[in-house]
Design an enzyme around this catalytic site. Structure first.
Site, PDB file in Angstrom:
ATOM      1  N   ASP A  67       5.067   2.588   6.230  1.00 36.58           N
ATOM      2  CA  ASP A  67       5.376   3.176   4.926  1.00 36.58           C
ATOM      3  C   ASP A  67       5.055   4.666   4.866  1.00 36.58           C
ATOM      4  O   ASP A  67       4.424   5.212   5.774  1.00 36.58           O
ATOM      5  CB  ASP A  67       4.630   2.414   3.811  1.00 36.58           C
ATOM      6  CG  ASP A  67       3.204   2.042   4.187  1.00 36.58           C
ATOM      7  OD1 ASP A  67       2.668   2.664   5.124  1.00 36.58           O
ATOM      8  OD2 ASP A  67       2.629   1.149   3.553  1.00 36.58           O
ATOM      9  N   ASP A 136      -5.130  -5.895  -3.937  1.00 39.92           N
ATOM     10  CA  ASP A 136      -4.265  -6.808  -4.699  1.00 39.92           C
ATOM     11  C   ASP A 136      -3.442  -7.717  -3.776  1.00 39.92           C
ATOM     12  O   ASP A 136      -2.515  -8.382  -4.223  1.00 39.92           O
ATOM     13  CB  ASP A 136      -3.337  -6.021  -5.644  1.00 39.92           C
ATOM     14  CG  ASP A 136      -2.387  -5.086  -4.907  1.00 39.92           C
ATOM     15  OD1 ASP A 136      -2.374  -5.080  -3.652  1.00 39.92           O
ATOM     16  OD2 ASP A 136      -1.628  -4.353  -5.585  1.00 39.92           O
TER      17      ASP A 136
HETATM   18  C1  F6R Z   1      -0.766   1.448   4.855  1.00 36.39           C
HETATM   19  C2  F6R Z   1      -0.443   0.181   4.215  1.00 36.39           C
HETATM   20  C3  F6R Z   1      -1.298  -0.419   3.154  1.00 36.39           C
HETATM   21  C4  F6R Z   1      -2.769  -0.474   3.541  1.00 36.39           C
HETATM   22  C5  F6R Z   1      -3.585  -1.118   2.417  1.00 36.39           C
HETATM   23  C6  F6R Z   1      -5.071  -1.066   2.722  1.00 36.39           C
HETATM   24  O1  F6R Z   1       0.202   1.803   5.814  1.00 36.39           O
HETATM   25  O2  F6R Z   1       0.564  -0.345   4.552  1.00 36.39           O
HETATM   26  O3  F6R Z   1      -0.841  -1.728   2.903  1.00 36.39           O
HETATM   27  O4  F6R Z   1      -2.913  -1.207   4.715  1.00 36.39           O
HETATM   28  O5  F6R Z   1      -3.346  -0.461   1.215  1.00 36.39           O
HETATM   29  O6  F6R Z   1      -5.497   0.259   2.744  1.00 36.39           O
HETATM   30  P1  F6R Z   1      -6.952   0.653   3.263  1.00 36.39           P
HETATM   31  O7  F6R Z   1      -6.979   0.338   4.722  1.00 36.39           O
HETATM   32  O8  F6R Z   1      -7.055   2.137   3.018  1.00 36.39           O
HETATM   33  O9  F6R Z   1      -7.913  -0.149   2.486  1.00 36.39           O
END
Ligand code: F6R
Length: 261
Positions: A67, A136
């Site tokens: 993303d 979430d």
């Molecule tokens: C990032 C992504 C998101 C993160 C998720 C957790 O490329 O796809 O789904 O994996 O928001 O983010 P962190 O690791 O910062 O807690």
């Protein structure tokens, strides 16, 4: 589905990096799906170490990121382009043309999304997808309510995700982009193998819902239950709400001795 629980973030990251390295050693032109965020930083650090100290070779590896924020140029310090270059790409020998990250700025998002899906197919599909999980229960930016068959597209981020990610924008919620371009749940489920990493207490509820709850678009990570080859890499805190935790520990300690199929 396999659930592995590690005493620390470091050990979790190293074990996940070993899976990636084993794949690259067995298939030098492996296609990797990559995530950003705080979770995979330790994994990328370990891959960089393996490249520098053990000669792990990325010269034929192809990558697709999950993303990118809409509206952020590549050189914006909070863009996922910038993140990936800082944490991984600038330290390894991957050719720039092998790197794919959704475009945060383009004149035609719909055409870009179609091209991204096509390009994954042209490269032979994703061999190993690395995922994090949102508080979430989202994977990539597939927020609650995303179709479990969704493909690469623009998503409006949930309030919670914007608030969670404000920490990367100097705490200013108003600076966090509202839209992201993201692979869909359907795109992710086509990867041949998936590993999801989670650490910390704030992920425990989402992890338990993804692994032990019903398959539901309200927790898009729960769709991973439908995939034949998924491993969760968890630290103790992220695993702490699992009702079946004793069972998962039992399997983890006995599985290496099981007959190979
Ligand atoms: C990032 C992504 C998101 C993160 C998720 C957790 O490329 O796809 O789904 O994996 O928001 O983010 P962190 O690791 O910062 O807690």
């Amino acid at each position: 589905m396999e659930v592995l629980i590690f005493p620390s973030y470091d050990e979790m990251s190293k074990a996940a990096a070993r899976v990636v390295a084993d794949l690259i050693n067995a298939k030098p032109n492996a296609v990797l799906g990559l995530a950003t965020g705080s979770t995979p930083i330790g994994l990328y650090r370990e891959l960089v170490r393996m490249h520098k100290e053990e000669g792990l070779d990325f010269s034929q590896v192809v990558t697709f990121n999950l993303d990118e924020y809409v509206g952020l140029p590549k050189d914006h310090p909070q863009s996922y382009h910038y993140f990936m270059h800082e944490h991984l790409f600038k330290h390894i020998n991957i050719p720039p043309q092998n790197i794919h990250i959704p475009a945060g700025t383009t004149s035609n998002y719909a055409a870009f999304c179609r091209w991204y899906e096509e390009r994954i197919k042209q490269c032979g599909g994703i061999d190993l997808q690395i995922l994090g999980i949102g508080a979430d229960g989202h994977i990539a930016f597939n927020e609650p309510g995303s179709s479990l068959g969704s493909r690469t597209r623009i998503k409006t981020l949930a309030r919670q995700t914007i608030e969670d990610n404000a920490r990367f924008f100097g705490g200013r919620v108003e600076d966090v982009p509202i839209y992201a371009i993201t692979m869909g749940v359907g795109t992710i489920l086509e990867a041949r193998k998936i590993i999801l990493l989670a650490n910390g207490r704030n992920k425990a509820k989402a992890v338990a819902a993804a692994i032990e709850g019903p398959v539901t678009s309200m927790i898009t990570a729960s769709a991973l239950q439908l995939h034949p080859d998924v491993t969760f890499f968890l630290d103790e805190e992220a695993a702490s709400e699992l009702k079946m935790i004793d069972y998962f520990r039992w399997v983890q300690s006995n599985k290496p001795k099981a007959p190979k199929t």
